[in-house]
Design a protein around this motif. Structure first.
Motif, PDB file in Angstrom:
ATOM      1  N   GLY A   4       8.788  50.266 -31.426  1.00 54.38           N
ATOM      2  CA  GLY A   4       8.057  51.423 -31.915  1.00 54.38           C
ATOM      3  C   GLY A   4       7.837  52.437 -30.822  1.00 54.38           C
ATOM      4  N   GLU A   5       7.157  53.502 -31.198  1.00 52.28           N
ATOM      5  CA  GLU A   5       6.898  54.598 -30.278  1.00 52.28           C
ATOM      6  C   GLU A   5       5.402  54.881 -30.267  1.00 52.28           C
ATOM      7  OE1 GLU A   5       8.732  59.040 -29.533  1.00 52.28           O
ATOM      8  OE2 GLU A   5       9.077  58.023 -31.424  1.00 52.28           O
ATOM      9  N   HIS A   6       4.829  55.003 -29.074  1.00 50.69           N
ATOM     10  CA  HIS A   6       3.407  55.256 -28.917  1.00 50.69           C
ATOM     11  C   HIS A   6       3.209  56.726 -28.610  1.00 50.69           C
ATOM     12  CE1 HIS A   6      -0.625  54.870 -27.001  1.00 50.69           C
ATOM     13  NE2 HIS A   6      -0.766  53.946 -27.917  1.00 50.69           N
ATOM     14  N   SER A   7       2.108  57.286 -29.062  1.00 50.06           N
ATOM     15  CA  SER A   7       1.868  58.711 -28.861  1.00 50.06           C
ATOM     16  C   SER A   7       1.528  59.045 -27.407  1.00 50.06           C
ATOM     17  CB  SER A   7       0.739  59.181 -29.770  1.00 50.06           C
ATOM     18  OG  SER A   7      -0.447  58.472 -29.475  1.00 50.06           O
ATOM     19  N   ARG A   8       1.161  58.045 -26.638  1.00 47.73           N
ATOM     20  CA  ARG A   8       0.851  58.257 -25.216  1.00 47.73           C
ATOM     21  C   ARG A   8       1.947  57.639 -24.360  1.00 47.73           C
ATOM     22  NH1 ARG A   8      -5.135  56.478 -26.427  1.00 47.73           N
ATOM     23  NH2 ARG A   8      -5.873  58.433 -27.303  1.00 47.73           N
ATOM     24  N   THR A  10       1.703  55.133 -22.316  1.00 48.47           N
ATOM     25  CA  THR A  10       1.556  53.704 -22.063  1.00 48.47           C
ATOM     26  C   THR A  10       2.346  52.882 -23.077  1.00 48.47           C
ATOM     27  OG1 THR A  10      -0.409  53.640 -23.442  1.00 48.47           O
ATOM     28  CG2 THR A  10      -0.753  54.011 -21.092  1.00 48.47           C
ATOM     29  N   ASP A  11       2.647  51.648 -22.695  1.00 47.63           N
ATOM     30  CA  ASP A  11       3.356  50.724 -23.577  1.00 47.63           C
ATOM     31  C   ASP A  11       2.378  49.717 -24.158  1.00 47.63           C
ATOM     32  OD1 ASP A  11       5.796  51.865 -23.028  1.00 47.63           O
ATOM     33  OD2 ASP A  11       6.255  50.489 -21.391  1.00 47.63           O
ATOM     34  N   HIS A  12       2.632  49.282 -25.371  1.00 50.16           N
ATOM     35  CA  HIS A  12       1.857  48.218 -26.001  1.00 50.16           C
ATOM     36  C   HIS A  12       2.743  46.991 -26.102  1.00 50.16           C
ATOM     37  CE1 HIS A  12      -1.462  50.639 -28.209  1.00 50.16           C
ATOM     38  NE2 HIS A  12      -1.286  51.048 -26.985  1.00 50.16           N
TER      39      HIS A  12
END
Length: 85
Positions: A4-8, A10-12
């Motif tokens: 997926g892609e995060h809006s910030r 940082t990585d999850h």
């Protein structure tokens, strides 16, 4: 694997294979309403422009995949700290 892609920036860390824990506790938000968007299909030039410094591009005859260099979460965090220094 990149799922997926995060809006910030940082990585999850996620595990898409692990199932959700079933309990009798009710949550404020319902998980039944989760809608996943379709995967982003990229050509090689788009993937090269999209890839970050800690990611790789795997190219096979049928697919182009993005993945992290270090698949272990702890090793990935250690290497990202080392790269900043």
């Amino acid at each position: 694997m990149i799922v997926g892609e995060h809006s910030r920036d940082t990585d999850h860390d996620v595990n898409p294979v692990r199932s959700k824990e079933l309990s009798n506790m009710r949550a404020a938000g319902k998980d039944e309403n989760v809608k996943l968007s379709s995967p982003r299909l990229m050509i090689l030039e788009e993937a090269i422009g999209y890839v970050a410094s800690d990611e790789l591009i795997e190219v096979t005859a049928n697919t182009i995949r993005l993945r992290k260099i270090y698949l272990d979460v702890n090793k990935s965090k250690a290497m990202s700290k080392r790269m900043k220094d």
